[in-house]
Motif scaffolding. Sequence first.
Motif, short mmCIF file in Angstrom:
data_model
loop_
_atom_site.label_atom_id
_atom_site.label_comp_id
_atom_site.label_asym_id
_atom_site.label_seq_id
_atom_site.Cartn_x
_atom_site.Cartn_y
_atom_site.Cartn_z
N MET A 136 43.76 14.81 17.27
CA MET A 136 42.47 14.58 17.90
C MET A 136 42.12 15.76 18.80
SD MET A 136 42.58 10.59 18.95
CE MET A 136 44.34 10.34 19.09
N ALA A 137 41.04 16.38 18.51
CA ALA A 137 40.58 17.52 19.31
C ALA A 137 39.56 17.03 20.33
CB ALA A 137 39.96 18.57 18.40
N LYS A 138 39.78 17.40 21.59
CA LYS A 138 38.82 17.06 22.63
C LYS A 138 38.14 18.31 23.13
CE LYS A 138 40.68 12.79 24.38
NZ LYS A 138 41.02 12.02 25.56
N SER A 147 30.36 24.44 24.96
CA SER A 147 31.49 23.60 24.60
C SER A 147 32.80 24.32 24.88
CB SER A 147 31.39 23.25 23.12
OG SER A 147 32.40 22.38 22.73
N LEU A 148 33.73 23.64 25.55
CA LEU A 148 35.03 24.22 25.89
C LEU A 148 36.13 23.31 25.38
CD1 LEU A 148 34.07 24.98 29.57
CD2 LEU A 148 34.24 26.64 27.73
N ASP A 149 37.17 23.91 24.81
CA ASP A 149 38.29 23.15 24.25
C ASP A 149 39.24 22.64 25.33
OD1 ASP A 149 37.42 23.63 21.66
OD2 ASP A 149 38.63 25.44 21.45
N ASP A 150 39.90 21.54 25.02
CA ASP A 150 41.01 20.99 25.81
C ASP A 150 40.73 20.86 27.30
OD1 ASP A 150 42.61 20.83 23.46
OD2 ASP A 150 43.06 22.96 23.66
N PRO A 151 39.81 19.99 27.69
CA PRO A 151 39.54 19.82 29.12
C PRO A 151 40.75 19.24 29.85
CG PRO A 151 38.47 18.09 27.84
CD PRO A 151 39.04 19.06 26.86
N ILE A 152 40.88 19.59 31.12
CA ILE A 152 41.94 19.04 31.96
C ILE A 152 41.66 17.56 32.19
CG2 ILE A 152 42.97 19.13 34.27
CD1 ILE A 152 42.23 22.13 34.28
N LYS A 153 42.70 16.74 32.03
CA LYS A 153 42.56 15.29 32.21
C LYS A 153 43.24 14.88 33.49
CE LYS A 153 43.50 15.26 27.50
NZ LYS A 153 44.44 14.97 26.50
N PRO A 154 42.71 13.96 34.24
CA PRO A 154 41.37 13.39 34.07
C PRO A 154 40.30 14.40 34.50
CG PRO A 154 42.33 12.52 36.08
CD PRO A 154 43.39 13.40 35.42
N VAL A 155 39.15 14.29 33.89
CA VAL A 155 38.04 15.19 34.20
C VAL A 155 37.50 14.81 35.58
CG1 VAL A 155 35.72 15.89 33.52
CG2 VAL A 155 37.47 15.55 31.78
N ASP A 156 37.35 15.82 36.44
CA ASP A 156 36.84 15.63 37.79
C ASP A 156 35.33 15.93 37.79
OD1 ASP A 156 36.00 16.01 40.46
OD2 ASP A 156 37.96 16.74 41.07
N PRO A 157 34.49 14.91 37.90
CA PRO A 157 33.04 15.14 37.85
C PRO A 157 32.53 16.13 38.90
CG PRO A 157 33.52 12.80 37.68
CD PRO A 157 34.81 13.48 38.02
N GLY A 158 33.15 16.12 40.08
CA GLY A 158 32.74 17.05 41.13
C GLY A 158 33.00 18.50 40.74
N LYS A 159 34.14 18.75 40.13
CA LYS A 159 34.47 20.11 39.70
C LYS A 159 33.58 20.55 38.54
CE LYS A 159 39.23 20.26 41.29
NZ LYS A 159 40.64 20.31 40.91
N VAL A 160 33.30 19.62 37.64
CA VAL A 160 32.41 19.95 36.52
C VAL A 160 31.03 20.34 37.05
CG1 VAL A 160 31.23 19.02 34.48
CG2 VAL A 160 33.64 18.50 34.86
#
Length: 72
Positions: A1-3, A20-33
């Motif tokens: 599964m590619a995220k 579009s960027l591959d392999d986001p850091i989990k969990p995604v931090d909405p503030g940083k995004v």
Amino acid sequence: MAKKIELIFKNEIGRNVTISLDDPIKPVDPGKVSLVMDLVLAQGAFVSSGGFLVSKVGARVVERNVDQIQMV
């Protein structure tokens, strides 16, 4: 599964532009995004065919599943 994480912006002519960027850091931090998107806008880092990116529309994580079909 590619995220992937997709950052969606509006350009000067009002069209959506997706980065579009591959392999986001989990969990995604909405503030940083949001901060990263603000930096992209402030620095004029990307230009689309419709001009510079001018505002944030949103962001999303997309997951893609691919099942190969074996040929006989």
